[in-house]
Design an enzyme around this catalytic site. Structure first.
Site, short mmCIF file in Angstrom:
data_model
loop_
_atom_site.label_atom_id
_atom_site.label_comp_id
_atom_site.label_asym_id
_atom_site.label_seq_id
_atom_site.Cartn_x
_atom_site.Cartn_y
_atom_site.Cartn_z
CG PHE A 147 -2.33 0.05 0.72
CD1 PHE A 147 -2.82 -1.04 0.42
CD2 PHE A 147 -3.21 0.99 1.17
CE1 PHE A 147 -4.31 -1.09 0.04
CE2 PHE A 147 -4.44 1.00 0.88
CZ PHE A 147 -5.17 0.01 0.32
CD GLN A 166 -5.82 10.12 2.59
OE1 GLN A 166 -6.52 9.26 2.72
NE2 GLN A 166 -4.52 10.33 3.10
CG HIS A 210 -8.12 7.86 -2.67
ND1 HIS A 210 -7.65 7.13 -3.77
CD2 HIS A 210 -7.85 6.73 -1.74
CE1 HIS A 210 -6.92 5.94 -3.35
NE2 HIS A 210 -7.40 5.72 -2.27
CG LEU A 246 -11.59 4.62 -3.35
CD1 LEU A 246 -10.82 6.16 -3.51
CD2 LEU A 246 -11.42 4.05 -2.11
CD GLU A 288 -2.75 3.93 -1.26
OE1 GLU A 288 -3.60 5.01 -1.18
OE2 GLU A 288 -2.05 3.68 -0.55
NE ARG A 342 -4.90 6.34 0.39
CZ ARG A 342 -5.92 5.80 0.88
NH1 ARG A 342 -6.38 6.65 1.84
NH2 ARG A 342 -6.01 4.48 0.75
CG HIS A 378 -10.57 8.71 0.70
ND1 HIS A 378 -11.37 7.77 0.04
CD2 HIS A 378 -9.65 7.93 1.41
CE1 HIS A 378 -11.06 6.67 0.60
NE2 HIS A 378 -10.02 6.66 1.36
NE ARG A 383 -6.96 7.37 5.83
CZ ARG A 383 -7.36 6.33 5.14
NH1 ARG A 383 -7.41 5.03 5.63
NH2 ARG A 383 -8.20 6.63 3.90
C1 LIG Z 1 -14.55 4.46 -0.29
C2 LIG Z 1 -13.68 4.38 0.79
C3 LIG Z 1 -12.56 3.42 0.76
C4 LIG Z 1 -11.94 3.34 2.12
N1 LIG Z 1 -10.94 2.45 1.87
C5 LIG Z 1 -10.12 2.18 3.10
C6 LIG Z 1 -9.25 1.01 3.00
O1 LIG Z 1 -9.09 0.53 2.17
N2 LIG Z 1 -8.46 0.91 4.07
C7 LIG Z 1 -8.58 2.02 5.02
O2 LIG Z 1 -8.00 1.49 6.25
N3 LIG Z 1 -9.31 2.72 5.39
C8 LIG Z 1 -10.43 3.16 4.22
N4 LIG Z 1 -11.22 4.09 4.13
C9 LIG Z 1 -11.40 4.62 5.29
C10 LIG Z 1 -12.21 3.98 6.54
O3 LIG Z 1 -13.20 3.29 5.88
C11 LIG Z 1 -13.01 5.07 7.30
O4 LIG Z 1 -12.23 5.91 7.84
C12 LIG Z 1 -13.74 4.13 8.28
O5 LIG Z 1 -14.48 3.24 7.83
C13 LIG Z 1 -14.41 5.18 9.14
O6 LIG Z 1 -15.18 4.24 10.23
P1 LIG Z 1 -15.84 4.78 11.26
O7 LIG Z 1 -16.46 3.80 12.18
O8 LIG Z 1 -15.44 5.78 12.00
O9 LIG Z 1 -17.32 5.55 10.70
P2 LIG Z 1 -18.37 5.14 9.51
O10 LIG Z 1 -18.18 3.78 9.12
O11 LIG Z 1 -18.73 6.05 8.63
O12 LIG Z 1 -19.59 4.87 10.50
C14 LIG Z 1 -20.40 5.85 10.97
C15 LIG Z 1 -21.63 5.71 11.98
O13 LIG Z 1 -22.01 6.60 12.64
C16 LIG Z 1 -23.44 6.58 12.45
N5 LIG Z 1 -23.91 8.15 12.46
C17 LIG Z 1 -23.42 9.25 11.89
N6 LIG Z 1 -24.02 10.46 12.30
C18 LIG Z 1 -24.88 9.87 13.23
C19 LIG Z 1 -25.79 10.70 14.01
N7 LIG Z 1 -26.00 11.97 13.75
N8 LIG Z 1 -26.85 10.15 14.83
C20 LIG Z 1 -26.39 8.52 14.76
N9 LIG Z 1 -25.62 7.94 14.25
C21 LIG Z 1 -24.92 8.39 13.51
C22 LIG Z 1 -23.65 6.14 10.98
O14 LIG Z 1 -24.96 5.79 11.01
C23 LIG Z 1 -22.70 5.13 11.07
O15 LIG Z 1 -23.20 3.80 11.74
C24 LIG Z 1 -11.97 4.30 3.20
C25 LIG Z 1 -13.04 5.12 3.15
C26 LIG Z 1 -14.07 5.20 1.93
C27 LIG Z 1 -14.95 6.44 2.08
#
Ligand SMILES: Cc1cc2nc3c(=O)[nH]c(=O)nc-3n(C[C@H](O)[C@H](O)[C@H](O)COP(=O)(O)OP(=O)(O)OC[C@H]3O[C@@H](n4cnc5c(N)ncnc54)[C@H](O)[C@@H]3O)c2cc1C
Ligand code: SF4
Ligand code: F3S
Ligand code: FES
Lengths: 119, 249, 573, 145
Positions: C118, C232, C234, C244, C247, C281, C349, C385
């Site tokens: 990566f 960030q 991407h 997306l 990577e 990135r 991203h 990141r």
């Molecule tokens: C397309 C894409 C590809 C990626 N690929 C990678 C990768 O390959 N490797 C890597 O390490 N990272 C990757 N990332 C980054 C990583 O996926 C995210 O940073 C990570 O998944 C975030 O997880 P989280 O649990 O913080 O939030 P999320 O998974 O976004 O979850 C947020 C949660 O909060 C809840 N929520 C939000 N607001 C409220 C509210 N007001 N009230 C109640 N609930 C709420 C939502 O319902 C959801 O359940 C990628 C990101 C994207 C967008």
């Protein structure tokens, strides 16, 4: 009743599945010769001559094949008719319809066995 | 800018505060040729009628929120291009589900069913992290991988004729997910789940319509899972007859 | 307020971070009651869309030290080194735990977990499950969580306010989207795990739900936002949709090509050295923008782009390692990467910044409030990141905050129920007043679009004083306009217009903190690249930015970076 | 559009707001691919009748030559011919549809054994089907034994 039905489901499926699998495989030849070929005059009726037919049918293999030929399609039919009723919205009456259909299939099976035993 | 396509969106509307039964509303939507059906719905919501309610999030066919019937076919609206559809696009909520509002359906029933199949690794003794990762060959992975691809989009439930008529039926996706764990080399819960699969609304309710697999956007092939589970249950039953005890794996 | 629900702790968010926290909490103190509140069903969380992988040392030729150094260097030395140390140590355990819970990690022939290269990582240390890592991770966590009866889920409940008892956070007010009623979900500690805020920009990889709610909730209660200027980009998003292309395409050997068919990362000096496509990135995104500005971009109806070429990888490898990339390219860009290059351009991203928390997840300035995952800024990622560190971050710090939260909850009080209920009533009244709200005729969609373009012009890949200041003013003006929004939907049931309104309100607050933080940082570091201050300035700017909420306009401050064994040096690959 | 079962996909706890009843899939039962499924179900009726008819035929074999000859002769009746043509179509349809679905219903492992890959199973099924038909047909037609 519902409980008994649940317990019997694997058995029913076994019979139903074999109804499709073996039933179809056997019925194809039977239909082609006995029900279509001979009546339409395409196939000679020599093979269905009574003595020969009775002789072959009385062997153990003959009995097994013929019993399967009647009983299995009946199970397939009964089970599928159950689904015809369910799909027509009769799901709530399944507890009544299913036992009747499977009873028919059971009777059919018993008769099939009888039919070959008495040959 | 590319030529716009004018599409007529015929959308189911239902507001329990006001409507007795669902009704339809028609919107003229100028669509960019690259648009998916979801873009059309979002256009309606942003520009024409902000009261429209529909679920969506990822717009890349992976979160599973945006399933609806499009011209009668269960579809991920973020995946279906408007270009490939006739001038009139009929969008209705997924069939076989109670409708909460407009295009939003009741998912709690599915959540109950999913939980009932114990979709998690069951082991007699939980493995400690210190032991490190389990070894699993690529072939062992391949055996269950397909069934782990389910995004819970519910298209299969909307297509299955048995779901429509047998409320207890656990249904394609949930059974696929239960089965997925049962055939995972790291799991020891197959017998426990087989017990569940033999209960009410079992794998035996499935009449192998195969519609679930036809509409599945992720090629999970839930029909295969359900019928494999069925096959296993029959074998289980048969070996149980021969070896009344201990015949189960 | 219709109902009050009491639990030991409350977790807001059902993504990787929230679910991991919930499981950690019930395992750490069996019998604790854990509320998991999410505005969508947990399996819809945007973690689901992560594609490429999750990093943790696994191979014999790798070690914690190397993972640590890569992360520090990737962060442009703005990451806190104590946090990074803890992170790399915990990472392998967390991914192993996921393996034990059934995550279908891809395998080597001998049955060990496979890893891939990566960007910015010295060796292959990214664990993957084909290119649907986030999806598998999320569903594994969600399904695993279902076995714990002590985790009580509130699905499709939108948290619109933190319930405060003095300076202590003692629960949340959540709008039950289904009924339109407010509920108070009370706990002695609250963990925010609400994810990022990509939707503040027009062109993003993020889904519709990533509206920075948790950041705004904490911000409004006085918790500082840290390092918000670091956003960030991407390098490989599909033009038009922003979807997306992972990577991992580059990790598996894909090439970036300009209109002249040149592999520009090799033929020109963009600072990535021999790493080429495996550079970090921020640098690759800048390289693409420069290529396009130099006239070596490719024209399309969605503006200029460059190409990502996978054709030399062959169908078999693509189908085995990158099936989703092929699917996405076909559906959303109309190209089959087995035969044609994929059009790509930089796309918003990930938020490096977020709620300022310490190494255990506790937020700065409010008691009983924690945050983990993308919403938080523990300062693992600093100014940039590294790909695949963030899923692991969600697991490591999600688990940690879950454990810390139940410990904290044990030693503290429930808070004043009556006061909390009153606060909930007020929130209910506020929401009730929104249904069919008469205003100045402003539309949600219009304000949102204007906010997004303001952010793109001021807080893009390249930034400048004048445009950043303009964006700060634009956002302030949009907040004014927001007061005049008119709402049409009067129904209580599944009123998504109100949700869109609340989300926009949150995004405006996030936009405010991003733009003002960006305008304050007078140097170029990591993802924050100024055309008018091109050098990194460790004398004046080797520190975090803090941004505090103030109704009169945000207030900025600085915070020291925790250094350790690695001294800042020039970041060259 | 017909309603589905009123409790289809309903939650264990009643929903928190009033819902509109679930609808059946709009194309069910005769639109699109459902037609094949519905017909597949209805072949059940044919199999049921056919099964009993075969049963009756075998029974007559036990009743002696006269009964048997009469039974065989009766098959020339146009009504029987029509029914048997329909039956034959049904049987082929059932076979084709079911054999297509059969391979994937094999679990990845049955006990310690792995079933052969799907195309092989499919090939085997057709070989058996055609082979058995030829063999059984030949026996019935007096070609062998
Ligand atoms: C397309 C894409 C590809 C990626 N690929 C990678 C990768 O390959 N490797 C890597 O390490 N990272 C990757 N990332 C980054 C990583 O996926 C995210 O940073 C990570 O998944 C975030 O997880 P989280 O649990 O913080 O939030 P999320 O998974 O976004 O979850 C947020 C949660 O909060 C809840 N929520 C939000 N607001 C409220 C509210 N007001 N009230 C109640 N609930 C709420 C939502 O319902 C959801 O359940 C990628 C990101 C994207 C967008
Ligand atoms: S099995 Fe397929 S159709 Fe059914 S929910 Fe899963 S992904 Fe959707
Ligand atoms: S559509 Fe339904 S009947 Fe079975 S094969 Fe699929 S679950
Ligand atoms: S919006 Fe996520 S699957 Fe369609």
């Amino acid at each position: 009743m519902k409980h008994l039905l649940l317990k019997l489901e694997p058995f029913i499926w076994l019979m139903f599945g074999q109804g499709i699998l073996l039933g179809t495989i056997l019925l194809t030849g039977w239909l082609l010769v006995v029900n279509l070929g001979v009546p339409l005059g395409v196939v000679s009726d020599a093979g269905l001559e009574y003595e020969r037919a009775h002789g072959l049918a009385s062997t153990l293999i003959g009995k097994l094949v013929l019993a399967a030929l009647c009983a299995l399609p009946i199970w397939k039919g009964a089970h599928h008719m159950r689904h015809v009723f369910i799909d027509a919205g009769g799901g709530d009456r399944d507890a009544v319809i299913a036992p009747i259909l499977y009873l028919i299939a059971t009777v059919g099976t018993v008769l099939s066995i009888l039919a070959v035993v008495r040959l | 800018m590319a030529e716009m396509l004018i599409k007529k969106f015929v959308v189911t509307r239902f507001d329990p505060d006001q409507d007795d039964v669902p009704r339809t509303e028609t919107y003229e939507v100028p669509c960019h040729p690259d648009w998916k059906v979801l873009d059309g719905l979002n256009h309606i919501k942003d520009e024409i009628d902000p009261t429209l309610a529909h679920r969506w999030s990822c717009r890349m066919a992976v979160c599973g929120s945006c399933g609806m019937n499009v011209n009668g076919e269960p579809t991920l609206t973020c995946k279906k291009a408007v270009r490939d559809l006739p001038d009139t696009i009929e969008v209705t909520p997924l069939s076989n589900f109670p409708v909460v509002r407009d295009l939003v359906v009741e998912l709690e029933g599915f959540m109950d069913k999913l939980k009932s199949v114990k979709p998690w690794i069951i082991r007699a003794k939980e493995k400690a992290v210190e032991e490190g990762p389990t070894r699993q060959s690529p072939e062992e992975l391949e055996e269950f991988k397909q069934f782990s691809m389910c995004i819970n989009c519910m298209l299969c439930y909307a297509a299955c004729p048995v779901v429509a008529n047998e409320p207890e039926f656990i249904g394609p996706a949930a059974i696929a997910l239960g089965h997925r764990y049962s055939i995972d080399s790291r799991d020891e819960g197959a017998a426990e789940r087989n017990e569940i699969f033999r209960g009410e609304g079992t794998v035996f309710s499935c009449s192998y319509a195969n519609e679930c697999s036809e509409v599945c956007p992720k090629n999970v092939d839930p029909a295969a899972a359900v019928n494999q589970a069925k096959f296993n249950a029959v074998i289980d039953w048969a070996t149980g007859l021969v070896l009344p005890r201990g015949g189960k794996e | 307020m219709a109902e009050l629900h009491r639990h030991d702790i409350v977790i807001v968010g059902g993504g990787a971070a929230g679910l991991r926290a919930a499981i950690a909490a019930v395992k750490a103190r069996p019998g604790s009651s854990v509320a998991l509140v999410s505005k969508v069903y947990p399996m819809r969380s945007h973690t689901v869309s992560a594609e490429g992988g999750a990093a943790a040392v696994a191979r014999a030729d790798d070690n914690l030290e190397m993972h640590g150094y890569d992360t520090v260097k990737g962060s442009d030395f703005l990451g806190d080194q104590d946090v990074i140390q803890a992170f790399v140590e915990e990472a392998p355990r967390e991914l192993t735990q996921l393996e034990h819970w059934g995550c279908p990690w891809s395998r080597n022939e001998d049955g060990t977990v496979a890893t891939r290269a990566f960007g910015g990582m010295t060796t292959k240390r990214t664990w993957y499950a084909a290119d649907k890592v986030g999806f598998h991770l999320l569903h594994t966590l969600f399904q695993t969580s279902m076995q714990y009866g002590d985790i009580v889920r509130y699905d499709e409940v939108f948290v619109s306010k933190l319930l405060m008892d003095g300076n202590e956070c003692r629960g949340v007010a959540g709008l039950d989207v289904r009924t339109g009623e407010m509920m108070g979900v009370l706990g002695r500690a609250v963990i925010l795990a609400t994810g990022g805020a990509g939707k503040v920009w027009p062109f993003t990889t993020n889904g519709n739900i990533k509206t920075g709610d948790g950041m705004a909730l904490a911000y409004r209660e006085g918790v500082p936002m840290k390092d918000m200027e670091f956003v960030q980009y991407h390098p490989t998003g599909l033009p038009g949709t922003g979807i997306l292309i992972t990577e991992a395409t580059r990790g598996e050997g894909g090439h970036l090509i300009n209109s002249e068919g040149e592999r520009f990362l090799i033929t020109r000096d963009y600072g990535v050295g021999t790493k080429a496509e495996l550079g970090p990135r921020d640098m690759i995104s800048r390289a693409e923008v420069q290529e396009i500005e130099a006239g070596r971009g490719i024209d399309s109806q969605y503006g200029q782009h460059v190409h990502l070429d996978l054709t030399h990888l062959g169908e078999e490898k693509i189908m085995k390692r990158l099936p989703m990339v092929r699917e996405l390219s076909k559906i959303y860009a109309g190209v089959d990467p087995v035969y044609e290059p994929i059009p790509i351009r930089p796309v918003v991203h990930y938020m490096m910044g977020g709620v300022d928390v310490d190494i255990d997840g506790f937020a700065d300035g409010v008691d009983g409030l924690l945050a983990a995952g993308e919403v938080a800024c523990v300062s693992l990622n600093g100014a940039n990141r590294l790909g695949s560190n963030s899923l692991t971050e969600c697991l490591v710090f999600g688990a940690r905050s879950g454990v810390k939260a139940v410990e904290y909850a044990k030693g503290t009080s429930d808070g004043d129920d009556a006061a909390l209920a009153r606060m909930g009533e007020e929130e209910q009244a506020r929401i009730d007043a929104l249904r069919g709200k008469q205003g100045g005729g402003e539309k949600i969609a219009a304000i949102r679009t204007d906010m997004q373009s303001a952010m793109e012009s001021g807080c893009g890949v390249y930034r400048e004083e004048a445009s950043m200041q303009q964006t700060v003013r634009d956002i302030a003006a949009l907040k004014q306009r927001f007061e005049g929004v008119t709402l049409e939907d009067k129904s209580k049931v599944f009123n998504t217009e109100i949700i869109a309104y609340l989300e926009l309100e949150n995004m405006l607050d996030v936009a405010e903190s991003v733009s003002s933080s960006a305008a304050s940082r007078n140097e170029s570091r990591g993802a924050h690249t100024r055309k008018d201050a091109t050098a990194r300035d460790d004398v004046n700017w080797l520190h975090h930015t803090l941004c505090y909420y103030d109704p009169a306009g945000p207030r900025l401050d600085k915070k020291d970076v925790t250094l350790g064994r690695w001294e800042p040096e020039e970041r060259k690959y | 559009m017909a309603n589905a079962h009123p409790h289809a996909m309903a939650p264990a706890k009643p929903g928190k707001t009033r819902t509109a009843p679930p609808q059946r899939p709009p194309k069910f039962p005769t639109g699109g691919r459902y037609l094949a499924y519905t017909l597949f179900d209805w072949t059940g009726l044919i199999y049921l009748l056919l099964g009993f008819l075969v049963l009756k035929t075998i029974w007559t074999l036990g009743d002696g030559q006269a009964a048997w000859d009469a039974q065989i002769a009766s098959f020339s009746h146009p009504a029987y011919i029509a029914f048997h043509i329909l039956s034959f179509i049904s049987v082929v349809f059932v076979g084709v549809r079911f054999f297509r679905l059969f391979p994937k219903a094999q679990p990845p492992r049955i006990g310690p054994a792995k079933p052969p890959p799907a195309p092989v199973i499919l090939g085997m099924l057709y070989t058996v089907w055609i082979g058995a038909t030829v063999l059984f047909g030949a026996i019935l037609a007096g070609g062998i034994f």
